[in-house]
Every structure is written in structure tokens, then in C-alpha cells.
Enzyme design. Sequence first.
Site, PDB file in Angstrom:
ATOM      1  N   CYS A 104      -5.254 -10.988   6.784  1.00  0.00           N
ATOM      2  CA  CYS A 104      -4.945  -9.556   6.786  1.00  0.00           C
ATOM      3  C   CYS A 104      -4.014  -9.288   7.956  1.00  0.00           C
ATOM      4  O   CYS A 104      -4.056  -9.996   8.971  1.00  0.00           O
ATOM      5  CB  CYS A 104      -6.229  -8.744   6.915  1.00  0.00           C
ATOM      6  SG  CYS A 104      -5.990  -6.942   6.906  1.00  0.00           S
ATOM      7  N   TYR A 164      -9.039   1.687   8.968  1.00  0.00           N
ATOM      8  CA  TYR A 164      -9.855   1.828   7.759  1.00  0.00           C
ATOM      9  C   TYR A 164     -11.217   2.454   8.057  1.00  0.00           C
ATOM     10  O   TYR A 164     -11.875   2.964   7.150  1.00  0.00           O
ATOM     11  CB  TYR A 164     -10.058   0.473   7.081  1.00  0.00           C
ATOM     12  CG  TYR A 164      -8.841  -0.001   6.332  1.00  0.00           C
ATOM     13  CD1 TYR A 164      -8.605   0.394   5.021  1.00  0.00           C
ATOM     14  CD2 TYR A 164      -7.907  -0.826   6.943  1.00  0.00           C
ATOM     15  CE1 TYR A 164      -7.489  -0.026   4.332  1.00  0.00           C
ATOM     16  CE2 TYR A 164      -6.778  -1.257   6.267  1.00  0.00           C
ATOM     17  CZ  TYR A 164      -6.564  -0.847   4.956  1.00  0.00           C
ATOM     18  OH  TYR A 164      -5.444  -1.254   4.290  1.00  0.00           O
TER      19      TYR A 164
END
Length: 421
Positions: A164, A244
Site C-alpha cells: 500500500c 482512512y
Amino acid sequence: MKLTVVGGGSTYTPELIDGFARLRDTLPVEELVLVDPAAERLELVGGLARRILARQGHPGRVVTTSDLDAGVEGADAVLLQLRVGGQAAREQDETWPLECGCIGQETTGAGGLAKALRTVPVVLDIAERVRRANPRAWIIDFTNPVGIVTRALLQAGHRAVGLCNVAIGLQRKFAALLGTDPREVHLDHVGLNHLTWETGVRLGGPEGANVLPKLLAGHGDAIADDLRLPRPLLDRLGVVPSYYLRYYYAHDEVVRELGTKPSRAAEVAAMERELLAMYGDPSLDEKPALLARRGGAFYSEAAVDLAASLLGGGGSPYQVVNTLNKGTLPFLPDDAVIEVQAAVGPTGAAPLPVPDLDPLYAGLVANVTAYEELALEAALRGGRDRVFRALLSHPLIGQYAYADALTDRLIAHNREHLAWA
């Protein structure tokens, strides 16, 4: 060295090519194969890829193909960056959950589950074909939801590591704020994919001085603005959460926002149309500035670093990756996939030790890990009840009426991608 990119027709790909060109000493790629069923997109992206390498004097060869088996034959590493259903499916993931008052997002909540259900079977099929072509090939998964997809790959015995770009983005941001080389910044990064916290920022390596308190004191406002979270929250936490975490820490506020503006998928689709038009210009031989707004910042650097380490080259000794827990977080199963700093080399990724995690974070990590286990079961075995169980377990949903309504919507919007539906 041969590398294959599955999903090579993505508008992301020129970012990756630019990294291969700039970092050729770290990862000397001789043949790069772009695999994608979308022939028209693949031709545009492949043409730009060749021009980027030529401009930077890279001797590597770019091959484009829609034949997956031919593309992975003999590959040393295969990078997965596919999107099953394309931006149209993403548009649905981001909209129908809002009908139930829940977050509409492509990697978490109900939308994230829908993406997992569409993606896991496809990725596992690709991985089996990679294994038949070259059992020693490494699979680098950039396909979301990375944690669930990587767990599926590892559970099936594949040589896989998840990747990621959140951590490398924060590393670069912190380095700029501190006025230092990014290579000197080591993150105490812990959690699950898209559910992480920076509990320390160290200069010089894992044993370096922790400058996170100094960073928050001097630059807390800027960091909070980037995360779109209030500065007092960061001061109270004493850590830097991934952006997030805003979906969890400000759920209702985000739902209201999402209901008043176009979806991110719609924005990206428009951007992709513009990018593909640019890629068709035979005079373009570098990644366009617009690509920075597409997302995936520093993706190429992270991918090159990881591939180089796995293939025995000159990658960084420590990298943030998604890999098996194996006791790193003792409150999770060994076969859970966590996102932490790890020592990476030709034998794979070995997580570095992590201090005891504050219950404030450990509780959420345990909850989402349980959801990911149920989500993977639903992706592998199908069935309405398994989908319902996964949704009911998710901390962004958690109420049976919501889970029931979301289950019906998820199946209705994804029926063409679900073999069991």
C-alpha cells in the site's frame, strides 16, 4: 529480470514505469510485460511506457498482451493492480451503502466487502496460473482490499506480499516537514491495511530517536488538515492515524459529506478519460502532472523497493508491507495479515517486533480482523448468510437491519461478478 503487471492497462501504470526508469540501478528490469484484457487502453498505456523508458535511456523492453498465461510465463515477479468491474463497479461501491446511512467507500465497509467478493476469486485464479508458470515467482499485491486479498493469497500458499502507498506517502510528508532525506525516516507503522497508526517517527532506523512528539508539536495543524481530523484529536491520541481512520472517527460527518458531492469514482473516471487522451499523444514521453491527482502517490518507489528486496537486489532492509502476523500482534491469529514494518528479503517479509498496542487501537484492529476473516470466507464460499455475517461484524455497520439491507443491495449490484448469486 522479467516483471509482469496484471492490470497493466491502468492509468496508474505510467507512474510505475517512471519508477522503473528512474530506479533502474535498484531494479534492473530487462523485460516488462503489461497484461490487460482492455486492448485499446493497453495499447495507449504501452505506447507511453515505451516512450518513457526511451526518454530516460532505459534499455528494457515493454511487451503488451491480453494473454495472461503468456504474460506471466517466466516472470520473476508479478504485480497485481487490477480492478474487477472497473470504475463502474467502484461507482456502485461508493453510492448504494449511502442509501442505508453507511459509508460508501471502495476499500472499507460494505463497498469494500463488495470489492473483496468480486476480486478474491479472480486474484486466486491469476495466482494459480502464475504458480504453474513459475513456482518461485513473487506476487506483489497492490489490488484492494489489500489485506483481504493478501490473506487469500497466503492462505492458498502463494509467495505473496501486499503493498500500500499510505506509509510511503506519510514517510515522504514527514521527511519534508522535518527537512530531512526520506530514507532517514523510519515509521513505527502498525495495524491493518487502511487501518493504521504511526506510533513513532524515528530518524536513522528502527532504533533511532522518536521525533513524533516534536513533529506533532511543530506541525500538528498541517498534519491534521491533511487527515481532515481536528488537531486536538491528534494531540489527545499522540499518534498519527491513517486518513482512512476518518471513516471511523468521523463516520456520520463523512456520510453527510458523501451525500452532497459526486463520488470519487466519478471524479476518477473523468480523470482517466483525460489521461487516456493524453497517453495517445505520440509526443508525450513522461508521466503527465494530472496523474498525481489520480492517486497512488509514490506507488512506484514502494513497488520498486519491494520487488528489489524480494528478488535479491538493493531494496531497503525495512519496508512497510502486508504480511502474516505470526505472533507480532499477540491478540490476533497467526494467519491474520497485518501492515507493519518488516525486514524484507528473498525469503519474504518478517515483521519487526511491535510494542504492546494501546487498547484504543488494538480493539479496533481485532474487530476489523474478525470482519476480514468473515469477508474472506464469503469471498471463497459465497452465500447470502456469509455476506450478512461479514457486514454485521464490521464496526462501520454492526446493526442487523443495516446488514440485511446492505446484503440485498450488495448482491443486486454485483450479481454478474458473483458465481454463486
